[in-house]
Design an enzyme around this catalytic site. Sequence first.
Site, PDB file in Angstrom:
ATOM      1  N   LYS A  33      -7.271  -1.566  -9.944  1.00 11.14           N
ATOM      2  CA  LYS A  33      -7.466  -0.413 -11.000  1.00 11.14           C
ATOM      3  C   LYS A  33      -6.309  -0.989 -11.879  1.00 11.14           C
ATOM      4  O   LYS A  33      -5.296  -1.433 -11.923  1.00 11.14           O
ATOM      5  CB  LYS A  33      -6.805   1.096 -10.263  1.00 11.14           C
ATOM      6  CG  LYS A  33      -6.820   2.147 -11.535  1.00 11.14           C
ATOM      7  CD  LYS A  33      -6.851   3.211 -10.717  1.00 11.14           C
ATOM      8  CE  LYS A  33      -4.699   3.974 -10.502  1.00 11.14           C
ATOM      9  NZ  LYS A  33      -4.307   3.929 -12.028  1.00 11.14           N
ATOM     10  N   ASP A  60      -9.155   2.543 -15.646  1.00 12.80           N
ATOM     11  CA  ASP A  60      -8.902   3.936 -14.908  1.00 12.80           C
ATOM     12  C   ASP A  60      -8.270   4.238 -16.839  1.00 12.80           C
ATOM     13  O   ASP A  60      -6.794   4.389 -17.080  1.00 12.80           O
ATOM     14  CB  ASP A  60      -7.505   3.880 -14.170  1.00 12.80           C
ATOM     15  CG  ASP A  60      -7.332   5.406 -14.545  1.00 12.80           C
ATOM     16  OD1 ASP A  60      -6.972   6.669 -13.917  1.00 12.80           O
ATOM     17  OD2 ASP A  60      -5.661   5.401 -13.648  1.00 12.80           O
ATOM     18  N   LYS A  62      -8.993   7.013 -18.842  1.00  6.78           N
ATOM     19  CA  LYS A  62      -9.256   9.048 -18.639  1.00  6.78           C
ATOM     20  C   LYS A  62      -9.667   9.721 -19.976  1.00  6.78           C
ATOM     21  O   LYS A  62      -8.986   9.737 -20.536  1.00  6.78           O
ATOM     22  CB  LYS A  62      -7.924   9.501 -18.085  1.00  6.78           C
ATOM     23  CG  LYS A  62      -7.545   8.853 -17.053  1.00  6.78           C
ATOM     24  CD  LYS A  62      -6.142   9.407 -16.497  1.00  6.78           C
ATOM     25  CE  LYS A  62      -5.498   9.866 -14.677  1.00  6.78           C
ATOM     26  NZ  LYS A  62      -5.393   8.199 -14.663  1.00  6.78           N
ATOM     27  N   ASP A  65     -12.551  13.107 -25.745  1.00  3.79           N
ATOM     28  CA  ASP A  65     -12.385  13.496 -26.644  1.00  3.79           C
ATOM     29  C   ASP A  65     -14.053  14.111 -27.344  1.00  3.79           C
ATOM     30  O   ASP A  65     -14.852  14.895 -26.355  1.00  3.79           O
ATOM     31  CB  ASP A  65     -12.166  12.065 -27.352  1.00  3.79           C
ATOM     32  CG  ASP A  65     -11.962  11.956 -28.865  1.00  3.79           C
ATOM     33  OD1 ASP A  65     -11.950  12.823 -29.854  1.00  3.79           O
ATOM     34  OD2 ASP A  65     -10.412  10.641 -29.514  1.00  3.79           O
ATOM     35  N   THR A 119      -3.271  15.804 -10.898  1.00  4.21           N
ATOM     36  CA  THR A 119      -2.266  16.181  -9.557  1.00  4.21           C
ATOM     37  C   THR A 119      -0.487  16.472 -10.247  1.00  4.21           C
ATOM     38  O   THR A 119       0.142  16.426  -9.235  1.00  4.21           O
ATOM     39  CB  THR A 119      -2.485  15.249  -8.595  1.00  4.21           C
ATOM     40  OG1 THR A 119      -2.322  13.955  -8.688  1.00  4.21           O
ATOM     41  CG2 THR A 119      -4.037  15.361  -7.894  1.00  4.21           C
ATOM     42  N   ARG A 210       2.099   0.472  -5.455  1.00  6.72           N
ATOM     43  CA  ARG A 210       3.175   0.470  -4.617  1.00  6.72           C
ATOM     44  C   ARG A 210       2.950  -0.307  -3.646  1.00  6.72           C
ATOM     45  O   ARG A 210       4.155  -1.825  -3.072  1.00  6.72           O
ATOM     46  CB  ARG A 210       4.655   0.447  -4.498  1.00  6.72           C
ATOM     47  CG  ARG A 210       4.693   0.566  -6.520  1.00  6.72           C
ATOM     48  CD  ARG A 210       5.616   2.941  -7.291  1.00  6.72           C
ATOM     49  NE  ARG A 210       4.266   3.493  -6.860  1.00  6.72           N
ATOM     50  CZ  ARG A 210       5.807   4.538  -7.439  1.00  6.72           C
ATOM     51  NH1 ARG A 210       6.905   4.595  -7.768  1.00  6.72           N
ATOM     52  NH2 ARG A 210       4.318   5.493  -7.655  1.00  6.72           N
TER      53      ARG A 210
HETATM   54  O1  C5P Z   1       2.479   3.303  -6.605  1.00  5.70           O
HETATM   55  P1  C5P Z   1       1.176   3.796  -6.459  1.00  5.70           P
HETATM   56  O2  C5P Z   1       0.926   3.790  -4.528  1.00  5.70           O
HETATM   57  O3  C5P Z   1       2.004   5.643  -6.360  1.00  5.70           O
HETATM   58  O4  C5P Z   1       0.368   4.136  -7.475  1.00  5.70           O
HETATM   59  C1  C5P Z   1      -0.626   5.171  -7.418  1.00  5.70           C
HETATM   60  C2  C5P Z   1      -1.585   5.158  -8.867  1.00  5.70           C
HETATM   61  O5  C5P Z   1      -2.984   6.124  -8.907  1.00  5.70           O
HETATM   62  C3  C5P Z   1      -1.244   4.990  -9.381  1.00  5.70           C
HETATM   63  O6  C5P Z   1      -1.852   3.717 -10.742  1.00  5.70           O
HETATM   64  C4  C5P Z   1      -0.723   5.849 -10.748  1.00  5.70           C
HETATM   65  O7  C5P Z   1      -0.953   6.544 -12.074  1.00  5.70           O
HETATM   66  C5  C5P Z   1      -2.582   6.865 -10.410  1.00  5.70           C
HETATM   67  N1  C5P Z   1      -2.499   7.868 -10.129  1.00  5.70           N
HETATM   68  C6  C5P Z   1      -1.870   8.891  -9.319  1.00  5.70           C
HETATM   69  N2  C5P Z   1      -2.202  10.208  -9.155  1.00  5.70           N
HETATM   70  C7  C5P Z   1      -3.387  10.648  -9.439  1.00  5.70           C
HETATM   71  C8  C5P Z   1      -3.576  10.258 -10.816  1.00  5.70           C
HETATM   72  C9  C5P Z   1      -3.626   8.581 -10.704  1.00  5.70           C
HETATM   73  O8  C5P Z   1      -1.083   8.583  -8.822  1.00  5.70           O
HETATM   74  N3  C5P Z   1      -3.537  12.588  -9.728  1.00  5.70           N
END
Ligand code: C5P
Length: 232
Positions: A33, A60, A62, A65, A119, A210
């Site tokens: 992503k 990603d 999003k 517009d 979220t 992560r």
């Molecule tokens: O490192 P981690 O597992 O928290 O990363 C989650 C990824 O998913 C990040 O790129 C974050 O921006 C994305 N994301 C999220 N919650 C959402 C939408 C996207 O954590 N509701």
Amino acid sequence: MARSRIIVALDFPDGGAALRFVERLEPNACRLKVGFELFVAAGPDLVRALVQRGFPVFLDLKFHDIPNTVAGAVRAAARLGVWMINVHASGGRRMLEAARRALPDGTARPHLVAVTVLTSLEAAELREVGIVHAPQDQVLRLARLAQDCGLDGVVCSAREALLLRRALGTDFLLVTPGIRPAGESAQDQRRVVTPAAAVNAGADYLVVGRPVTRAPDPMEALQAIEAEIGPA
Ligand code: C5P
């Protein structure tokens, strides 16, 4: 081998760091992503480089517009050869339909999914911007709209997946972030779900950042998650 259901979030500050990390992954082992941070820093060339290496890429960005602008952005994204693109469902019916029409019919096109309610937003913040319904009702309303406009699925919390799966049927993709293997730190995420629980709730794809990008051995971390969720 069936392609993985894991989408690794490449949240890196620049293209060099992202590519150095990607060198440690096998293209069959996961999807990738690319979000705002990396795209603003490294641009479409980086996306092309990832596609070229054989990874299915979720762009990603999003989009949100007016319909004509979003349609143009979706068309440009599709030309990069990405596997998945997203838009905000709150852009409304005409924007969603324009985004869908901007993609060719057929199986080779990218999946088009919608973000419903971020979220990160809580009920009080939603009220402040005029959304007085319960967040879950708003998520369902926007997911139904996206489905009605011909989109392929939504990005949602794994905690909403069961509700959406029941309401929207099996033929609608649910892409869930906020995933943490059991025993891992939640970091800044608040309501995390384990990979197995997300899949059991009906998630098709899991966005994991992560826990893989900061693992000493990213392939080992991926394989441990695969072992937990079992075959697609
Ligand atoms: O490192 P981690 O597992 O928290 O990363 C989650 C990824 O998913 C990040 O790129 C974050 O921006 C994305 N994301 C999220 N919650 C959402 C939408 C996207 O954590 N509701």
